[in-house]
Design a protein around this motif. Structure first.
Motif, PDB file in Angstrom:
ATOM      1  N   ALA A   1       1.039  -1.114   0.046  1.00  0.00           N
ATOM      2  CA  ALA A   1       0.061   0.010  -0.250  1.00  0.00           C
ATOM      3  C   ALA A   1       0.713   1.826   0.287  1.00  0.00           C
ATOM      4  N   LEU A   2       0.589   2.224  -0.553  1.00  0.00           N
ATOM      5  CA  LEU A   2       0.686   3.807  -0.497  1.00  0.00           C
ATOM      6  C   LEU A   2       0.094   4.463  -0.349  1.00  0.00           C
ATOM      7  N   GLY A   3      -1.303   3.964  -0.181  1.00  0.00           N
ATOM      8  CA  GLY A   3      -1.976   5.729   0.563  1.00  0.00           C
ATOM      9  C   GLY A   3      -2.971   5.849  -0.383  1.00  0.00           C
ATOM     10  N   HIS A   4      -3.327   7.465  -0.685  1.00  0.00           N
ATOM     11  CA  HIS A   4      -4.045   7.415  -1.312  1.00  0.00           C
ATOM     12  C   HIS A   4      -3.212   8.813  -2.431  1.00  0.00           C
ATOM     13  N   PRO A   5      -3.659   9.004  -3.338  1.00  0.00           N
ATOM     14  CA  PRO A   5      -2.398   9.603  -4.393  1.00  0.00           C
ATOM     15  C   PRO A   5      -1.714  11.088  -4.103  1.00  0.00           C
ATOM     16  N   VAL A   6      -0.782  10.708  -4.806  1.00  0.00           N
ATOM     17  CA  VAL A   6       0.202  12.155  -4.243  1.00  0.00           C
ATOM     18  C   VAL A   6      -1.063  13.830  -4.394  1.00  0.00           C
ATOM     19  N   GLU A   7      -1.936  13.371  -5.319  1.00  0.00           N
ATOM     20  CA  GLU A   7      -2.146  14.727  -5.581  1.00  0.00           C
ATOM     21  C   GLU A   7      -3.478  15.636  -4.533  1.00  0.00           C
ATOM     22  N   VAL A   8      -4.234  14.240  -4.176  1.00  0.00           N
ATOM     23  CA  VAL A   8      -5.251  14.806  -3.672  1.00  0.00           C
ATOM     24  C   VAL A   8      -4.470  14.675  -1.848  1.00  0.00           C
ATOM     25  N   MET A   9      -3.252  14.667  -1.715  1.00  0.00           N
ATOM     26  CA  MET A   9      -2.855  14.311  -0.104  1.00  0.00           C
ATOM     27  C   MET A   9      -2.605  16.108  -0.367  1.00  0.00           C
ATOM     28  N   ASP A  10      -1.825  16.284  -1.592  1.00  0.00           N
ATOM     29  CA  ASP A  10      -1.378  17.759  -1.513  1.00  0.00           C
ATOM     30  C   ASP A  10      -2.321  19.060  -1.330  1.00  0.00           C
ATOM     31  N   GLN A  11      -3.421  18.802  -1.672  1.00  0.00           N
ATOM     32  CA  GLN A  11      -4.563  18.992  -0.958  1.00  0.00           C
ATOM     33  C   GLN A  11      -4.692  19.152   0.356  1.00  0.00           C
ATOM     34  N   SER A  12      -5.137  18.125   0.721  1.00  0.00           N
ATOM     35  CA  SER A  12      -5.322  17.912   1.932  1.00  0.00           C
ATOM     36  C   SER A  12      -4.428  18.440   3.374  1.00  0.00           C
ATOM     37  N   PHE A  13      -2.744  18.126   3.051  1.00  0.00           N
ATOM     38  CA  PHE A  13      -1.717  18.290   3.775  1.00  0.00           C
ATOM     39  C   PHE A  13      -1.236  20.054   3.766  1.00  0.00           C
ATOM     40  N   GLY A  14      -1.764  20.360   2.244  1.00  0.00           N
ATOM     41  CA  GLY A  14      -1.916  22.417   2.549  1.00  0.00           C
ATOM     42  C   GLY A  14      -3.042  22.677   3.455  1.00  0.00           C
ATOM     43  N   VAL A  15      -4.385  22.418   3.678  1.00  0.00           N
ATOM     44  CA  VAL A  15      -5.214  22.455   4.434  1.00  0.00           C
ATOM     45  C   VAL A  15      -4.875  22.636   6.069  1.00  0.00           C
ATOM     46  N   GLN A  16      -3.752  21.382   5.899  1.00  0.00           N
ATOM     47  CA  GLN A  16      -2.746  21.219   7.225  1.00  0.00           C
ATOM     48  C   GLN A  16      -2.716  22.508   8.008  1.00  0.00           C
ATOM     49  N   SER A  17      -1.580  22.135   6.886  1.00  0.00           N
ATOM     50  CA  SER A  17      -0.547  23.270   6.338  1.00  0.00           C
ATOM     51  C   SER A  17      -1.161  24.789   7.253  1.00  0.00           C
ATOM     52  N   VAL A  18      -2.088  25.402   6.060  1.00  0.00           N
ATOM     53  CA  VAL A  18      -2.058  26.384   6.892  1.00  0.00           C
ATOM     54  C   VAL A  18      -3.221  26.278   8.658  1.00  0.00           C
ATOM     55  N   CYS A  19      -3.538  25.584   8.453  1.00  0.00           N
ATOM     56  CA  CYS A  19      -4.664  25.430   9.917  1.00  0.00           C
ATOM     57  C   CYS A  19      -4.308  25.246  11.165  1.00  0.00           C
ATOM     58  N   VAL A  20      -2.711  24.923  10.937  1.00  0.00           N
ATOM     59  CA  VAL A  20      -1.915  24.733  11.978  1.00  0.00           C
ATOM     60  C   VAL A  20      -1.490  26.002  11.863  1.00  0.00           C
ATOM     61  N   ARG A  21      -0.642  27.064  10.802  1.00  0.00           N
ATOM     62  CA  ARG A  21      -0.486  28.926  10.695  1.00  0.00           C
ATOM     63  C   ARG A  21      -1.453  29.693  11.610  1.00  0.00           C
ATOM     64  N   GLU A  22      -2.343  29.576  11.256  1.00  0.00           N
ATOM     65  CA  GLU A  22      -3.790  30.179  11.978  1.00  0.00           C
ATOM     66  C   GLU A  22      -3.868  29.710  13.058  1.00  0.00           C
ATOM     67  N   MET A  23      -3.403  28.818  13.107  1.00  0.00           N
ATOM     68  CA  MET A  23      -3.875  28.283  15.276  1.00  0.00           C
ATOM     69  C   MET A  23      -2.747  29.082  15.978  1.00  0.00           C
ATOM     70  N   VAL A  24      -1.337  29.377  15.177  1.00  0.00           N
ATOM     71  CA  VAL A  24      -0.193  29.567  15.886  1.00  0.00           C
ATOM     72  C   VAL A  24      -0.434  31.000  16.015  1.00  0.00           C
ATOM     73  N   GLU A  25      -0.942  31.669  14.563  1.00  0.00           N
ATOM     74  CA  GLU A  25      -1.230  32.948  14.686  1.00  0.00           C
ATOM     75  C   GLU A  25      -2.418  33.490  15.051  1.00  0.00           C
ATOM     76  N   ASN A  26      -3.104  33.061  15.142  1.00  0.00           N
ATOM     77  CA  ASN A  26      -5.114  33.332  16.155  1.00  0.00           C
ATOM     78  C   ASN A  26      -5.431  32.412  17.273  1.00  0.00           C
ATOM     79  N   GLY A  27      -4.265  32.111  17.523  1.00  0.00           N
ATOM     80  CA  GLY A  27      -4.868  30.640  18.360  1.00  0.00           C
ATOM     81  C   GLY A  27      -6.147  30.889  19.440  1.00  0.00           C
ATOM     82  N   GLU A  28      -5.274  32.218  19.919  1.00  0.00           N
ATOM     83  CA  GLU A  28      -6.859  33.118  20.721  1.00  0.00           C
ATOM     84  C   GLU A  28      -8.001  33.441  20.277  1.00  0.00           C
TER      85      GLU A  28
END
Ligand code: RBV
Length: 427
Positions: free
Chosen positions: A353-380
């Protein structure tokens, strides 16, 4: 204290594992334009400087690009697996080489090792958690509540994790904010539908060397994942049968042209069974008893509880590995039922198994990255509990992807905006 050692201390030939891990990551990165753009931004701006990020995810090449991106953004990261069978040890070793990353993920860990590795990650005293399935959030709340005060927030990748978090929130037991990354359009309309659909079918086909054409494929559950599996199976010339418990979803599947029936009936006619419900005991003793000889049983849901393997083992008079990744249970009357990847999520846990195709994980992990950034910048801004991802962040990812693919799209004129914002225009 976690006693589980980093992967680099567990492998005999760490150097060659790292080299192979980097090669896999290079391939993934090459097809991840969203993550490449975000990584450039993170390298330049260091938005995560000073943060400690604890992660439990499927540690393979695409996930590694996310982990690396967060580290390049200035964070110190500790990561482990979210499934005992989905880790690629070579990728884990490549990550562990990064000065800001410690990886504890190891394929084939037993239950004890799995939870000890989570403890080792928690030793970092994370300020941000990134989960696929909520095991990290659970371990922090249950065993390390003293850390909650310094946790800024978390992000959750998958349907099952969001479901657990919502249950926890309703109980008043979730003590820090967590983004439901799974629920964004950029994640679930692509990852859950196309990602799960394509990779589950591809993995089952490669693991068994069997065809889809003309087979009765029973899809348990018609949520986003079930829709994807059903659509792709139909596209491979299978006869698709859907089982559901929710009347509108059952009707949707019926109107899509699939056969809809109870599992008790589907069990008698199915050739391949794929569960996608997120619930337990979808296929049990009463179903095994009436199945045809030679059926394939696979699970595409997060946990290994959908196909009841205890029932199956109880019924079996003999068991053997029929192929790599295929365990055969022989019934008293001679029928053989084949379980793929131990009933764990098939697209990540099967040996090939290799998991989901790369292109869809690019999208999912793109959302993850900006969500982490948002928590750090505006967590309060976010109270303890489950939060929808702000729509602007999700759109930001879509725009990066469209730009990378050279797709242009329209924007509203001022008159159109005014029209859409008004209730006074009629005929
Ligand atoms: N998933 N990850 C991969 N890294 O290859 N493939 C699938 C990968 C995620 C997916 O986002 C889904 O929500 C989750 O795994 C289920 O555990």
């Amino acid at each position: 204290m976690g006693t589980y050692p980093p992967i680099s201390e567990q492998l005999d030939d760490v150097e060659s594992a790292r080299a192979e891990g980097h090669r896999k990551m290079d391939w993934a990165r090459q097809h991840m334009p969203i993550m490449t753009t975000i990584q450039e931004e993170f390298v330049a701006d260091k938005p995560l400087e000073g943060q400690r990020i604890g992660m439990a995810m499927h540690v393979e090449a695409k996930t590694a690009v996310l982990v690396e991106t967060l580290a390049e953004g200035g964070a110190e990261v500790a990561v482990t697996g979210c499934n005992p069978l989905s880790t690629h040890d070579d990728v884990s070793a490549a990550l562990d080489e990064h000065p800001n990353i410690t990886s504890y993920a190891k394929r084939g860990v037993d239950d004890e090792g799995y939870y000890e590795a989570i403890e080792s990650v928690i030793d970092l005293e994370p300020t941000i958690t990134v989960d696929d399935g909520m095991d990290m959030v659970a371990a922090i709340h249950e065993d390390h509540p003293e850390l909650i005060e310094t946790v800024v927030g978390g992000c959750e990748e998958t349907t099952t994790g969001v479901h657990r978090l919502r249950a926890m929130d309703e109980d008043g037991a979730l003590d820090y904010p967590v983004f439901a990354v799974n629920d964004t359009p950029m994640k679930r309309l692509f990852d859950n539908v196309h990602g799960t659909g394509e990779s589950s079918l591809a993995t089952i086909a490669m693991t068994t060397n069997l065809s889809w054409a003309g087979k009765n494929v029973v899809v348990g559950g018609y949520g986003y994942c079930g829709k994807g599996v059903a659509k792709k199976a139909a596209g491979q010339n299978a006869n698709v049968i859907v089982t559901e418990v929710e009347p509108r979803r059952a009707l949707e599947a019926h109107m899509e042209g699939y056969d809809v029936m109870p599992m008790a009936e589907a069990a008698e006619v199915g050739d391949v069974f794929i569960t996608t419900t997120g619930n337990r005991d979808v296929i049990t003793k009463e179903h095994f008893e009436v199945m045809k000889d030679g059926v394939l049983l696979a699970n595409a849901g997060h946990f290994d509880v959908e196909v009841n393997l205890n029932d199956l083992a109880d019924l079996a008079v003999a068991e053997r590995d029929a192929r790599d990744g295929v365990h055969e249970y022989e019934m008293e009357d001679g029928r053989r039922l084949n379980v793929i990847a131990e009933g764990r999520l098939v697209n990540l846990a099967a040996p090939i198994a290799l998991g989901h195709p790369v292109e869809v994980m690019d999208q999912s992990f793109g959302v993850q990255s900006v969500c982490v950034r948002e928590m750090v910048e505006n967590g309060e801004k976010y109270d303890a509990g489950v939060h929808e991802v702000p729509d602007e962040l999700d759109k930001e990812i879509a725009e990066i992807k469209l730009d990378a693919d050279g797709v242009e799209f329209d924007s509203l004129s001022d008159d159109q905006k005014e029209y859409m914002g008004s209730w006074q225009h009629g005929t």
